[in-house]
Design a protein around this motif. Structure first.
Motif, PDB file in Angstrom:
ATOM      1  N   ASN A  73       3.273 -25.711  11.672  1.00 20.15           N
ATOM      2  CA  ASN A  73       4.022 -24.740  11.487  1.00 20.15           C
ATOM      3  C   ASN A  73       5.128 -25.384  11.161  1.00 20.15           C
ATOM      4  O   ASN A  73       6.191 -24.960  10.196  1.00 20.15           O
ATOM      5  N   GLN A  77       7.410 -24.911   7.625  1.00 20.95           N
ATOM      6  CA  GLN A  77       8.546 -24.316   7.545  1.00 20.95           C
ATOM      7  C   GLN A  77       9.452 -25.252   6.894  1.00 20.95           C
ATOM      8  O   GLN A  77      10.446 -25.004   6.146  1.00 20.95           O
ATOM      9  N   PRO A 101       0.514 -16.834  10.410  1.00 23.79           N
ATOM     10  CA  PRO A 101       0.992 -15.895  11.034  1.00 23.79           C
ATOM     11  C   PRO A 101       2.384 -16.469  11.773  1.00 23.79           C
ATOM     12  O   PRO A 101       3.259 -15.629  11.657  1.00 23.79           O
ATOM     13  N   ARG A 102       1.983 -17.489  12.322  1.00 21.92           N
ATOM     14  CA  ARG A 102       3.306 -18.040  13.073  1.00 21.92           C
ATOM     15  C   ARG A 102       4.465 -18.354  12.090  1.00 21.92           C
ATOM     16  O   ARG A 102       5.753 -18.123  12.397  1.00 21.92           O
ATOM     17  N   ALA A 104       5.092 -17.031   9.178  1.00 24.99           N
ATOM     18  CA  ALA A 104       5.600 -15.625   8.937  1.00 24.99           C
ATOM     19  C   ALA A 104       6.674 -15.232   9.848  1.00 24.99           C
ATOM     20  O   ALA A 104       7.807 -14.650   9.710  1.00 24.99           O
ATOM     21  N   ALA A 105       6.086 -15.136  11.041  1.00 26.15           N
ATOM     22  CA  ALA A 105       6.951 -14.707  12.205  1.00 26.15           C
ATOM     23  C   ALA A 105       8.195 -15.494  12.207  1.00 26.15           C
ATOM     24  O   ALA A 105       9.398 -15.283  12.442  1.00 26.15           O
ATOM     25  N   ALA A 106       7.697 -16.886  12.284  1.00 24.24           N
ATOM     26  CA  ALA A 106       9.440 -17.721  12.530  1.00 24.24           C
ATOM     27  C   ALA A 106      10.125 -17.421  11.399  1.00 24.24           C
ATOM     28  O   ALA A 106      11.429 -17.520  11.406  1.00 24.24           O
ATOM     29  N   ASP A 108      10.560 -14.599   9.482  1.00 22.97           N
ATOM     30  CA  ASP A 108      10.906 -13.156   9.468  1.00 22.97           C
ATOM     31  C   ASP A 108      10.347 -12.675   8.223  1.00 22.97           C
ATOM     32  O   ASP A 108      11.197 -11.648   7.464  1.00 22.97           O
ATOM     33  N   ALA A 109       9.248 -13.207   7.670  1.00 21.72           N
ATOM     34  CA  ALA A 109       8.906 -12.853   6.674  1.00 21.72           C
ATOM     35  C   ALA A 109       7.558 -11.822   6.572  1.00 21.72           C
ATOM     36  O   ALA A 109       6.856 -11.599   7.484  1.00 21.72           O
ATOM     37  N   GLY A 110       7.376 -11.345   5.160  1.00 24.60           N
ATOM     38  CA  GLY A 110       6.023 -10.561   5.468  1.00 24.60           C
ATOM     39  C   GLY A 110       4.804 -11.274   5.337  1.00 24.60           C
ATOM     40  O   GLY A 110       4.910 -12.724   4.953  1.00 24.60           O
ATOM     41  N   PHE A 111       3.695 -10.846   5.894  1.00 25.75           N
ATOM     42  CA  PHE A 111       2.485 -11.563   5.830  1.00 25.75           C
ATOM     43  C   PHE A 111       1.370 -10.519   5.146  1.00 25.75           C
ATOM     44  O   PHE A 111       1.207  -9.451   5.661  1.00 25.75           O
ATOM     45  N   ILE A 112       0.756 -11.077   4.239  1.00 26.61           N
ATOM     46  CA  ILE A 112      -0.593 -10.457   3.901  1.00 26.61           C
ATOM     47  C   ILE A 112      -1.716 -11.599   3.955  1.00 26.61           C
ATOM     48  O   ILE A 112      -1.593 -12.729   3.412  1.00 26.61           O
ATOM     49  N   SER A 113      -2.767 -11.130   4.490  1.00 25.08           N
ATOM     50  CA  SER A 113      -3.761 -12.136   4.708  1.00 25.08           C
ATOM     51  C   SER A 113      -5.227 -11.650   3.903  1.00 25.08           C
ATOM     52  O   SER A 113      -5.443 -10.552   3.551  1.00 25.08           O
ATOM     53  N   ALA A 138       4.381  -7.053  -1.752  1.00 20.27           N
ATOM     54  CA  ALA A 138       5.158  -7.716  -1.020  1.00 20.27           C
ATOM     55  C   ALA A 138       6.742  -7.228  -1.087  1.00 20.27           C
ATOM     56  O   ALA A 138       7.092  -6.806  -2.353  1.00 20.27           O
ATOM     57  N   GLY A 139       7.566  -7.075  -0.213  1.00 22.82           N
ATOM     58  CA  GLY A 139       8.935  -6.578  -0.238  1.00 22.82           C
ATOM     59  C   GLY A 139       9.650  -7.717  -0.994  1.00 22.82           C
ATOM     60  O   GLY A 139       9.228  -8.682  -1.637  1.00 22.82           O
TER      61      GLY A 139
ATOM     62  N   LEU B  96       4.044  -7.646  11.199  1.00 17.54           N
ATOM     63  CA  LEU B  96       5.218  -8.095  12.072  1.00 17.54           C
ATOM     64  C   LEU B  96       5.871  -6.944  13.134  1.00 17.54           C
ATOM     65  O   LEU B  96       6.233  -7.495  13.894  1.00 17.54           O
ATOM     66  N   LYS B 221       7.961  -5.108   5.915  1.00 15.35           N
ATOM     67  CA  LYS B 221       8.244  -6.182   4.869  1.00 15.35           C
ATOM     68  C   LYS B 221       7.162  -6.057   3.698  1.00 15.35           C
ATOM     69  O   LYS B 221       7.175  -6.551   2.613  1.00 15.35           O
ATOM     70  N   VAL B 222       5.816  -5.650   4.138  1.00 17.37           N
ATOM     71  CA  VAL B 222       4.805  -5.319   3.199  1.00 17.37           C
ATOM     72  C   VAL B 222       4.357  -3.928   3.208  1.00 17.37           C
ATOM     73  O   VAL B 222       4.220  -3.494   4.118  1.00 17.37           O
TER      74      VAL B 222
END
Ligand SMILES: Cc1cc2nc3c(=O)[nH]c(=O)nc-3n(C[C@H](O)[C@H](O)[C@H](O)COP(=O)(O)OP(=O)(O)OC[C@H]3O[C@@H](n4cnc5c(N)ncnc54)[C@H](O)[C@@H]3O)c2cc1C
Lengths: 314, 260
Positions: A73, A77, A101-102, A104-106, A108-113, A138-139, B96, B221-222
């Motif tokens: 992680n 980063q 996912p960690r 992404a959370a750290a 504050d990002a979008g996440f698509i799996s 994605a935003g 999120l 965000k998505v």
């Protein structure tokens, strides 16, 4: 727009899925850089940089010798900060889905799996265990994306690349790797069977395996296999399981009975020479990999087939 | 010891899936829902720790009124109390947003362990559990097939590919996202179901938890643009007709393959 490719080392080499990420980054378009994480991995990183990785950051530290969620992680980063990447690609493997996912959370990002394609600017993924597809956008900010291994052909060319050492502070890592246990030797080695008749959750009942599935396997002189829910429920031991977390099989004939065809099952049997699917749901994804299909009740078809095969053998 | 279990109510695995009017998810009316299969293993694992000693098991879930049923089932299986985030503001949240909501509850509860399922049977994202851990400042492991607690530590076995396992030590508090099959899940007993009627379900909103800005489609965000039947490729040749005709077709093919 720029992308960061997070590679993964498996058994001392950069795994094929990482070269698939290179192809995926190229498909998305724009600049990309890569990250290699491990201990004593300078040579691997240099090689990867020249085989499509481009500018490759190397997080090389004794504490990163084995996968560790906190250390990885921190490394990812650090590479995001160094590269300025806004799209972070990670393979959807056991370590990828553990750490991505960690990250992404750290951030504050979008996440698509578990995406398998990039189309019309959207990421395409399966939902409902393969029964439907979803396109996800994605935003504007940073997005972490995990990519399904095997979904896209790996990049196989060479290109100019360079490496850059990345210093990572792993002192805060709390998770500690202890050991890896390899899969135990199996009593049932499905990888050698020429014919496999597998039953899934649609078989519905543990008694139906010896009553319905095994007799067809026996009549054909083959072996019995199963999907994961069958094993999870304790109906059959793990050695019968076909799929990403079971055995990968390539028989001459694979008969899937009451199996929907989730990707984790498919990766274990799609290399079979000939696949027959028996499923009552005409939309089941298994029919996409099968050559021959029967939309119907396995409890009608399978016993009748067993009887016919037995009769044909005389 | 306090254990938190987050669970999701999802369409029943055998439910008919029809895409909704605006093509962004499925039609939810008229279908059956159940607790996400992976989450039932998470709950069972928590209940086993409770059975073996002193532990309070708190189940939490996000979703509309129907989710009460899932929480009642969990209470009937032996959980002690429930928190239900029931708020239309959460509709359209991304992973999120959901993780921030669960983490807000997690911070209020300060559990020693959090159990969740590796993924949900609907969205298949495998996203929320590690996010919750990150947001709560906990260590985490996913794909857990075994968890052994000792003082201040949990030793887990994570599933890798092909049946290999990775053994990891995590200091507690920790979050474990469990893989299916790590235990055999109990059914709620009649007595349990009766007792569950008296157990509390605390209902909360996004505003109560301070996450109103992070959730819903506004906070996401998505975004899912569209959901559809996977395009059909060449597909299988389908055998049709009576059972006899189908079986004859299958036998002929097996002969043709030289396997009979
Ligand atoms: C990390 C990970 C690893 C995994 N590893 C594996 C793995 O190694 N192997 C594996 O198999 N799965 C694996 N899975 C699980 C996988 O995602 C699916 O959940 C699983 O493959 C579904 O099994 P199934 O097809 O038997 O069940 P379901 O998807 O529930 O399908 C049952 C099917 O039976 C049909 N059916 C029901 N009744 C009848 C009837 N009377 N006649 C005919 N058809 C009927 C239904 O139409 C349905 O299509 C893994 C998942 C994860 C997350």
């Amino acid at each position: 727009m720029s992308t960061l490719i997070v590679t993964e080392i498996q058994k001392g080499a950069i795994r094929e899925a990482s070269y698939e990420l290179v192809a995926f980054a190229q498909k998305i378009g724009g600049d990309y850089a890569s990250l290699v994480i491990g201990s004593g991995v300078g040579d691997l990183a240099t090689a990867f940089a020249g085989k499509g990785g481009g500018k490759t950051y190397v997080a090389d530290d004794a504490s990163l010798a084995d996968y560790n969620v906190d250390g990885y992680n921190a490394a990812i980063q650090a590479a995001v900060a160094a590269s300025g990447a806004t799209t972070i690609l990670v393979s959807n493997t056991p370590s990828g889905w553990d750490v991505a996912p960690r990250v992404a959370a750290a951030l504050d990002a979008g996440f698509i799996s578990d995406v398998f394609n990039h189309q019309d600017g959207n990421f395409v993924r399966r939902v409902f265990n393969g029964k439907l597809d979803a396109q996800v956008s994605a935003g504007g900010g940073t997005t972490v994306v995990t990519v399904q291994p095997g979904a896209i052909a790996p990049f196989e060319g060479s290109a100019d690349g360079s490496t850059e050492a990345l210093s990572v502070d792993t002192s805060g890592a709390r998770a500690k790797f202890v050991e890896t246990k390899v899969a135990e030797a199996k009593g049932v080695d499905l990888s050698k069977a020429e014919i496999i008749v597998s039953g899934g959750r649609g078989v519905g009942d543990p008694e139906k395996f010896p009553e319905v599935i095994q007799p067809l396997a026996d009549a054909l002189g083959g072996a019995m296999g199963a999907s994961r829910p069958v094993v999870d429920a304790g109906w059959l031991p793990h050695e019968y399981q076909v799929g990403s977390s079971g055995q990968v099989v390539t028989p001459k004939l694979y008969v899937a009975c009451g199996i929907s065809g989730a990707i984790q099952h498919l990766v274990g049997m799609k290399g079979s020479n000939f696949i027959v699917a028996i499923n009552k749901d005409a939309d089941a994804p298994i029919f996409e990999v099968a050559q021959l299909g029967v939309v119907g009740d396995l409890f009608e078809i399978v016993p009748a087939l067993t009887a016919a095969i037995t009769a044909a053998k005389g | 010891m306090k254990i938190l279990v987050a669970l999701k109510q999802v369409p029943h695995q055998d439910a008919r899936l029809d895409v909704n009017g605006d093509g962004t998810w499925i039609k939810e009316d008229g279908i059956k829902f159940e607790i996400n299969s992976y989450d039932t293993y998470a709950l069972e694992e928590a209940l086993r720790i409770k059975d073996a000693g002193e532990a309070e098991v708190v189940v939490i879930s996000i979703g509309p009124d129907r989710v009460t049923q899932a929480l009642r089932t969990a209470l009937g299986m032996g959980a002690d109390r429930a928190v239900h985030v029931n708020d239309d503001a959460l509709v359209g949240s991304d992973s999120l947003g959901i993780a921030k909501t669960l983490a807000a509850i997690g911070k209020e509860e300060s559990p020693d362990l959090v159990f969740m399922g590796l993924m949900s049977d609907d969205g298949n994202a495998s996203a929320v559990p590690p996010m919750v851990a990150e947001l709560m400042g906990l260590t985490s492991a996913t794909g857990v097939l075994k968890a052994e607690l000792s003082d201040g530590n949990v030793r887990v076995e994570r599933e890798l590919e092909g049946g290999a396992l990775e053994v990891v030590d995590l200091p507690t508090p920790a979050l474990l996202a469990v893989q299916s099959g790590l235990n055999q899940v109990r059914y709620a007993s009649l007595k349990g179901i009766m007792a569950a009627k008296k157990k509390p379900i605390d209902v909360k909103t996004a505003a109560d938890l301070g996450v109103a800005d992070a959730v819903g489609s506004g906070g996401a965000k998505v975004k899912i643009e569209k959901v559809y039947q996977p395009p059909k490729g060449d597909g299988a040749e389908l055998l049709e007709g009576s059972t006899d005709e189908i079986v004859t077709g299958l036998v002929n093919k097996i002969k043709e393959l030289g396997l009979l």
